[in-house]
Design an enzyme around this catalytic site. Structure first.
Site, mmCIF file in Angstrom:
data_model
loop_
_atom_site.group_PDB
_atom_site.id
_atom_site.type_symbol
_atom_site.label_atom_id
_atom_site.label_comp_id
_atom_site.label_asym_id
_atom_site.label_seq_id
_atom_site.Cartn_x
_atom_site.Cartn_y
_atom_site.Cartn_z
ATOM 1 N N ALA A 154 30.462 33.275 41.991
ATOM 2 C CA ALA A 154 30.948 32.774 40.705
ATOM 3 C C ALA A 154 32.305 33.364 40.322
ATOM 4 O O ALA A 154 32.915 32.943 39.347
ATOM 5 C CB ALA A 154 29.922 33.072 39.608
ATOM 6 N N CYS A 155 32.792 34.321 41.100
ATOM 7 C CA CYS A 155 34.038 35.032 40.795
ATOM 8 C C CYS A 155 35.186 34.470 41.632
ATOM 9 O O CYS A 155 35.111 34.455 42.860
ATOM 10 C CB CYS A 155 33.851 36.520 41.086
ATOM 11 S SG CYS A 155 35.371 37.484 40.982
ATOM 12 N N GLY A 156 36.244 34.044 40.966
ATOM 13 C CA GLY A 156 37.395 33.489 41.662
ATOM 14 C C GLY A 156 38.058 34.478 42.604
ATOM 15 O O GLY A 156 38.433 34.124 43.727
ATOM 16 N N ARG A 186 35.917 34.823 45.655
ATOM 17 C CA ARG A 186 36.043 33.636 46.520
ATOM 18 C C ARG A 186 37.366 33.652 47.281
ATOM 19 O O ARG A 186 37.419 33.328 48.465
ATOM 20 C CB ARG A 186 35.922 32.343 45.704
ATOM 21 C CG ARG A 186 34.519 32.064 45.196
ATOM 22 C CD ARG A 186 34.374 30.655 44.639
ATOM 23 N NE ARG A 186 35.387 30.305 43.656
ATOM 24 C CZ ARG A 186 35.275 30.484 42.343
ATOM 25 N NH1 ARG A 186 34.162 31.035 41.846
ATOM 26 N NH2 ARG A 186 36.228 30.106 41.523
#
Length: 114
Positions: A10-12, A15
């Site tokens: 969920a973390c940019g 990712r």
């Protein structure tokens, strides 16, 4: 080279770091979704030691109650126990390779250990 990333999908930033690892030739990536499979306090201690940082520096403050609980000022054992019990307190992503460990914020820090 083997690389392990403690990842939150969920973390940019997490990712983007994972994408760098996957796009780097010769890197075999192991992904640990740490919210589902949290590292032990002992593993966290080793990661922070190898990264040359304190557990307090690895605390996620945004979106957590770490400050209200006094964790930024707590001793290492208290912080590590809290992180192991509540992995949302772990700042991400942590990446470990044979060349060391980095808290990859920003994601380009991963290049230091590739």
């Amino acid at each position: 080279m083997k690389a392990t990333i403690w990842h939150n999908p969920a973390c940019g930033t997490s990712r983007k770091t994972l994408a760098i690892l996957q796009e780097t030739f010769g890197v075999e990536v192991s992904v640990v979704e740490y919210l589902a499979t949290p590292p032990s306090a002992e593993k966290l201690a080793q990661l922070y030691r190898d990264a040359g940082m304190t557990p307090q520096a690895g605390l996620r403050l945004r979106g957590t109650d770490a400050e209200e609980r006094g964790l930024p000022q707590a001793d290492d054992a208290t912080v590590l126990a809290a992180m192991a019990a509540e992995p949302r307190l772990i700042e991400r992503p942590l990446v470990e390779t044979d060349k060391g460990v980095r808290l990859c914020r920003p994601q380009d820090k991963v290049h230091e250990i590739l």
